[in-house]
Design an enzyme around this catalytic site. Sequence first.
Site, PDB file in Angstrom:
ATOM      1  N   LEU A 128       1.039  -1.113  -0.024  1.00  0.00           N
ATOM      2  CA  LEU A 128      -0.024  -0.054  -0.052  1.00  0.00           C
ATOM      3  C   LEU A 128       0.823   1.280  -0.149  1.00  0.00           C
ATOM      4  CD1 LEU A 128      -2.761  -0.895   2.810  1.00  0.00           C
ATOM      5  CD2 LEU A 128      -2.832  -1.093   0.154  1.00  0.00           C
ATOM      6  N   ASP A 129       0.557   2.202  -0.846  1.00  0.00           N
ATOM      7  CA  ASP A 129       1.125   3.431  -0.793  1.00  0.00           C
ATOM      8  C   ASP A 129       1.446   3.962   0.568  1.00  0.00           C
ATOM      9  OD1 ASP A 129       1.528   3.194  -3.572  1.00  0.00           O
ATOM     10  OD2 ASP A 129      -0.387   4.498  -3.841  1.00  0.00           O
ATOM     11  N   ARG A 130       2.347   4.876   0.693  1.00  0.00           N
ATOM     12  CA  ARG A 130       2.694   5.590   2.125  1.00  0.00           C
ATOM     13  C   ARG A 130       1.262   6.214   2.622  1.00  0.00           C
ATOM     14  NH1 ARG A 130       6.975   8.335   4.799  1.00  0.00           N
ATOM     15  NH2 ARG A 130       8.489   8.168   2.963  1.00  0.00           N
ATOM     16  N   ARG A 180      -5.043   5.587  -8.328  1.00  0.00           N
ATOM     17  CA  ARG A 180      -4.592   6.982  -8.399  1.00  0.00           C
ATOM     18  C   ARG A 180      -4.489   7.325 -10.061  1.00  0.00           C
ATOM     19  NH1 ARG A 180       0.151   7.013  -4.657  1.00  0.00           N
ATOM     20  NH2 ARG A 180       0.260   9.426  -5.204  1.00  0.00           N
TER      21      ARG A 180
END
Length: 290
Positions: free
Chosen positions: A134-136, A219
């Site tokens: 998962l992205d930051r 995104r």
Amino acid sequence: MELSVSRDNAYGRLDKFLRKQLKNVPLSEIYKLLRIGKISVNGKIIKDPAYELEPGDNVRIDEDLSRYARQTTLVRPVPLKLDIIYEDEDILALNKKAGIALHPGDRTVGTTLIHGLMFYGKQKGFTPRLVHRLDRDTSGVLLVAKNNRSARILSHMFRERLLDKEYLALVAGRLSGHGRIELPIDGLEAVSEYEVLENFKEVTLVRVILHTGRTHQIRRHFAAVGNPVVGDTIYGDKDVNRRFKDAFGLKRQFLHCLRISFMHPTRPEKINLKAPLPEELEEVLERLRT
């Protein structure tokens, strides 16, 4: 020293992985360590520089490299509070908070989630293996393997799309009904399916089902169709982001992994993991509804 193999750096030769991770260690030293049996993968000594790594592999280096340590990516156990939503002998699932990276990188300073997982694993007697990411600034369900067998099975399941992954996202503009976005990412097939849950004045809450797992897929897909994720500082709308930061105090992208469902890697059982929407995102929705 132990190094964790993730989806970002897997499917490559062992020597190339080591060169990337041990940036300040001379190449001659890396090949020497391989030659004399100082490097093991999942507990087995590997001398072949061309050995192919897979997500979830654990690379151990039985040598003191402190003299090169200034730019070396070390994964040391560091205490970190973990929000555990499920655990058994094979898998661990966390409700990841936004604002923390999964593992060290060129732009990452300080403690990452893998540091905390290494500390927890050391206490519990296992070595954590990341099988997806998962992205930051994305929150939600994060699945971790606790042994090599479950890591390989889960990595296969992610590659072959044998898991159901559901996200919640607040995107700019108004959408309606259901939709499907099929736009390649980095030359690879990428498919996202969405359902509108709620419309607001200038944004829309959507549930997103990922059929592939490309980098920044949600995104990038929604930005490509003109409805970027609110709060996204890379692909988003700067004006929308600024308004939501000023009006609602939103300092992150509104993207949350709500659910992951899959067959257990070692027994015939369906696992359904859920992570509630964080308070800061719930508050944004509540204020939008008033």
